[in-house]
Structures are given as structure tokens and as C-alpha cells.
Design an enzyme around this catalytic site. Sequence first.
Site, PDB file in Angstrom:
ATOM      1  N   SER A  21      37.151  39.228  32.037  1.00 22.83           N
ATOM      2  CA  SER A  21      37.389  40.563  33.221  1.00 22.83           C
ATOM      3  C   SER A  21      39.247  40.019  34.294  1.00 22.83           C
ATOM      4  O   SER A  21      40.004  40.868  34.693  1.00 22.83           O
ATOM      5  CB  SER A  21      36.574  40.291  34.862  1.00 22.83           C
ATOM      6  OG  SER A  21      35.338  40.861  33.609  1.00 22.83           O
ATOM      7  N   HIS A  65      39.424  39.035  39.675  1.00 23.60           N
ATOM      8  CA  HIS A  65      39.521  39.971  38.906  1.00 23.60           C
ATOM      9  C   HIS A  65      41.237  40.602  39.801  1.00 23.60           C
ATOM     10  O   HIS A  65      42.429  41.145  38.706  1.00 23.60           O
ATOM     11  CB  HIS A  65      39.105  41.560  39.504  1.00 23.60           C
ATOM     12  CG  HIS A  65      37.469  41.116  39.016  1.00 23.60           C
ATOM     13  ND1 HIS A  65      36.323  42.138  39.103  1.00 23.60           N
ATOM     14  CD2 HIS A  65      37.183  40.595  37.473  1.00 23.60           C
ATOM     15  CE1 HIS A  65      35.942  42.115  38.508  1.00 23.60           C
ATOM     16  NE2 HIS A  65      35.910  41.368  37.020  1.00 23.60           N
TER      17      HIS A  65
END
Length: 282
Positions: A201, A254
Site C-alpha cells: 500500500s 500510506h
Amino acid sequence: MKKIYSSENSQQIAMLQNILQRAGVPVTVVERGSALELMLIQPGYEPIAKEIIREFKSNPPDPAAFMQQRSAHRQQSQSLPLWKILAQQAGIVTFIVFLAVLLTAIMQWFVAPNATISQLIFTPRGVPELSFDQPWRFVTPILLHFSATHLVFNLFWWWYLGGRIELAYNSRILAAVTLITAIVSNYFQWAASGPLFGGLSGVVYGLLGFAMVVAWKKPTHPLALPPFLLIFMVGWLLLGYTDILWVNVANQAHAVGLISGIVLGFFIRLQDGRKNSGSQRF
């Protein structure tokens, strides 16, 4: 990007664009006033593009025959097996990372779970210090995934964003963006939560940030992304900082991945601007 051809004849531009793309030359069309301009996306293809354009000018194809041939080619493309269609959407780095993540999932879930995790997490279990004698650990957490949903979600966005970046630029650019965003996002996630984390991610958000910047206010750029996609991805990032989501989210990976991708995107955009301003047109 660099202008390589200009015409007010839309049919002529469409034919030349199709010929260049079938030859593997990455081009796009930009409208400027009454003229249409063919823009070369990667400067390394300029010699091939010049040769194709010279041939096109000296021996232009018959429009009717060309359209018939194009229709036949399109029907042939639609009958291609799925793996060949996918192969046209990505490059070697996209494939390698995709397969590495899949193989890691097989090892992690079915073959040797404990050994796989212990060898790939950011630092060995129970060791709080960085292991500079095991440099692969700064990258390898991106290969680990802890649920099927996590795996499928990340592989989809990796293929969509990584494949487009590799085709729009080159394999070296994608590899560099992947490695840098992986190292930076992994480090900050480790500093925040310890070594037991994983997922692609952080890199995916790095690719998103990269694409956002290089294609900013360039709707015809090959990395221009639909607004709803940007809203979804940024919204998901923000939701991770709330208690709404039912899964553990690597928030630091992230956020830092997105920021590092944006920084790299500014660098590449600056380089593109310098190349375009200093290039000669023909």
C-alpha cells in the site's frame, strides 16, 4: 512530452497516431486551436518516431484501406488471450513485482508462514534496532500481505498505476519510485508500529502521488487519473486515521508513501519541463 507532428486533418493525425502506437511508440494527441498535435511521451523513441513520420509523409496510406486494416487489427486484438492483453498494459518491473507478491503470498499462507514472515519483515522478531547487515528488509515488507482482500486490493492498484507509469516513462523510473517509496514508507511505519506490518500500500500511494503531480493540469497526459479515483484513494487514506474501518491500516506507510511519491513526481516533472524547453521541434 515533445511535439513531433501537427496537422488540422484529424483523419491524418488518427492514422499516424495508430501507426506509431502499433510500432510501440508512446504518443498522445493534444488539441491547440484548430490544429492537432502528436506528442511523444518518451524522448527515447524519437529516432523511431522520426523515421515513421518520414515514411508516412513520403508514402501516405489510403484512408479507406487503412481503416479497413485497422478494423481487422482491432478484431484480432479482441481475440487475444487474456495474458497477452495484460502484457500490453505493463512492463517487466510491473510483472516482476506482481509475481513476487503472489509467490510470497503462497509461501506465507501455505508453505512456510513463520519463516517467510521472519525473513521479510522490516527487522527480525524481537529486535528493535535496524538491521543494516540485512538490507533487503528495508524493502521486503511490501511483499507481505495478511488477507486475501489486502492482497487483491494492492495488486490491482499496483498493476493499474505501476503499469501505466512504466509504459509512460520506463522501467528504471518505476523501479526507482518503487524502491524509494518502499524504503521511506516502511521505515516510518516501523518507527510508528514496530516490525510486524506488511503490504504494497505504501508504494501504491507513492505511485498515486507520482502520477498526480506529473499529470497535474495535463488532461491528455497518459498518467492523468479520473477525479473519482483520486477522491477514493485519498478518502481511504483519511478514513484509516478514524475508528470507522474494521481492519488494521498502515497509516504511516500510506501517508509517507504518498508524500514521497509527490516529491519524486515534482522532480520528474521538472526534468520533463527542462527537456521540453530545450528540445528542437520538427
